[in-house]
Design a protein around this motif. Structure first.
Motif, PDB file in Angstrom:
ATOM      1  N   GLN A 119      -0.409  -0.207  10.072  1.00 42.44           N
ATOM      2  CA  GLN A 119      -0.675   0.908   9.168  1.00 42.44           C
ATOM      3  C   GLN A 119      -1.526   1.927   9.931  1.00 42.44           C
ATOM      4  OE1 GLN A 119      -3.899   0.649   6.245  1.00 42.44           O
ATOM      5  NE2 GLN A 119      -2.399   1.140   4.637  1.00 42.44           N
ATOM      6  N   PHE A 128       0.623  -6.360  -0.765  1.00 41.72           N
ATOM      7  CA  PHE A 128       1.540  -6.236   0.368  1.00 41.72           C
ATOM      8  C   PHE A 128       2.199  -7.588   0.642  1.00 41.72           C
ATOM      9  CE2 PHE A 128       0.445  -2.185   2.696  1.00 41.72           C
ATOM     10  CZ  PHE A 128      -0.489  -1.719   1.795  1.00 41.72           C
ATOM     11  N   ILE A 170       5.234  -2.993  -0.677  1.00 45.20           N
ATOM     12  CA  ILE A 170       3.973  -2.712  -1.351  1.00 45.20           C
ATOM     13  C   ILE A 170       4.263  -2.668  -2.845  1.00 45.20           C
ATOM     14  CG2 ILE A 170       1.983  -1.182  -1.534  1.00 45.20           C
ATOM     15  CD1 ILE A 170       2.784   0.085   1.120  1.00 45.20           C
ATOM     16  N   ALA A 213       1.743   0.252  -5.484  1.00 52.17           N
ATOM     17  CA  ALA A 213       1.098   1.124  -4.504  1.00 52.17           C
ATOM     18  C   ALA A 213      -0.141   1.793  -5.082  1.00 52.17           C
ATOM     19  CB  ALA A 213       2.085   2.182  -4.021  1.00 52.17           C
ATOM     20  N   ASP A 225      -2.886   3.856   0.013  1.00 48.01           N
ATOM     21  CA  ASP A 225      -1.810   3.316   0.854  1.00 48.01           C
ATOM     22  C   ASP A 225      -1.046   4.428   1.564  1.00 48.01           C
ATOM     23  OD1 ASP A 225      -1.004   0.870  -1.710  1.00 48.01           O
ATOM     24  OD2 ASP A 225      -2.457   0.760  -0.059  1.00 48.01           O
ATOM     25  N   TYR A 256       3.579   3.838   8.376  1.00 47.33           N
ATOM     26  CA  TYR A 256       3.777   2.410   8.621  1.00 47.33           C
ATOM     27  C   TYR A 256       4.670   2.266   9.848  1.00 47.33           C
ATOM     28  CZ  TYR A 256       1.277   1.731   4.390  1.00 47.33           C
ATOM     29  OH  TYR A 256       0.274   1.745   3.450  1.00 47.33           O
TER      30      TYR A 256
END
Lengths: 115, 107
Positions: free
Chosen positions: A36, A65, A79, A82, A86, A90
């Motif tokens: 991330q 997650f 996810i 969310a 977030d 990714y």
């Protein structure tokens, strides 16, 4: 040789919705990583797979997650639900260990915006 | 976990200039890698260098493991060198990335 493929490239969702990302690593690479990357920061490892087994998921927020690696090849990161925090890129990477060490190859990333 | 500090945080160079980027880390490492993230976000591995010196074209890197630092040298910089340079280290399985050095090379 084809690189690491990721989809989708962009995703906009509302908070509390679910989202899934897909990664196809370079053929023959046993190790797969999900990172991330929040704007202005370096990537943070979420989970590492060796073939279809999990090596490290200590930084994965497991309440929301989840990730799996199907048959030791493709992987999905989900996810649900969310949160605003977030919002990030990714990144999926796969690696090859040779005599000279490890080289990680990164995909283009999925940019997620949570509204 | 292991701490990674990179300096300088930002750097502006004129094309043709040389530069040195530094990475300090807090513990002994098994793995140290340098990456370049271009302005479109693509991360490219530059070096795997837990110790010693390596060179690849205009780029070279040196890691002094006993003193816990690594240096990335860029010579004769070009505008395509612009982007963010990350150092990443680990003492086990997971790579920990620094915050990066943002480099802008102007014509």
């Amino acid at each position: 040789e084809a690189g690491v493929a990721q989809s989708p490239r962009y995703k906009i969702i509302e908070k509390r919705q679910s989202v899934a990302f897909w990664c196809n690593p370079i053929s023959g690479h046993a190790t797969l990583y999900w990172y991330q990357q929040i704007l202005g920061q370096g990537p943070k490892l979420l989970i590492q797979f060796q073939n279809n087994g999990v090596v490290d998921d200590s930084q994965l927020p497991k309440d929301r997650f989840s990730a799996e690696r199907l048959k030791g090849v493709d992987s999905t990161l989900k996810i649900q639900p969310a949160k605003l925090e977030d919002s990030a890129v990714y990144l999926c990477a796969s690696s090859l260990w040779l005599a000279g060490g490890e080289t990680q190859y990164f995909g283009p990333g999925t940019r997620l915006l949570v509204l | 976990g292991i701490q990674v500090e990179q300096s300088p945080p930002d750097l502006i160079l004129q094309e043709g200039a040389n530069s040195t980027l530094r990475c300090n880390f807090s513990d002994s490492v098994n793995n140290l890698q340098w990456f370049h993230q271009n302005p479109w976000g693509q991360l490219i591995n530059l070096f795997y260098i837990p110790s010693g010196t390596k060179q690849n074209g205009r780029l070279s890197a040196t890691t002094v493991a006993t003193e816990r630092y690594s240096l990335l040298y860029i010579s004769s910089s070009q505008t395509t060198d612009s982007g963010v340079y990350f150092c990443a280290v680990d003492s086990g399985y997971a790579l920990n990335f620094g915050k990066g050095t943002s480099l802008l090379v102007t014509p």
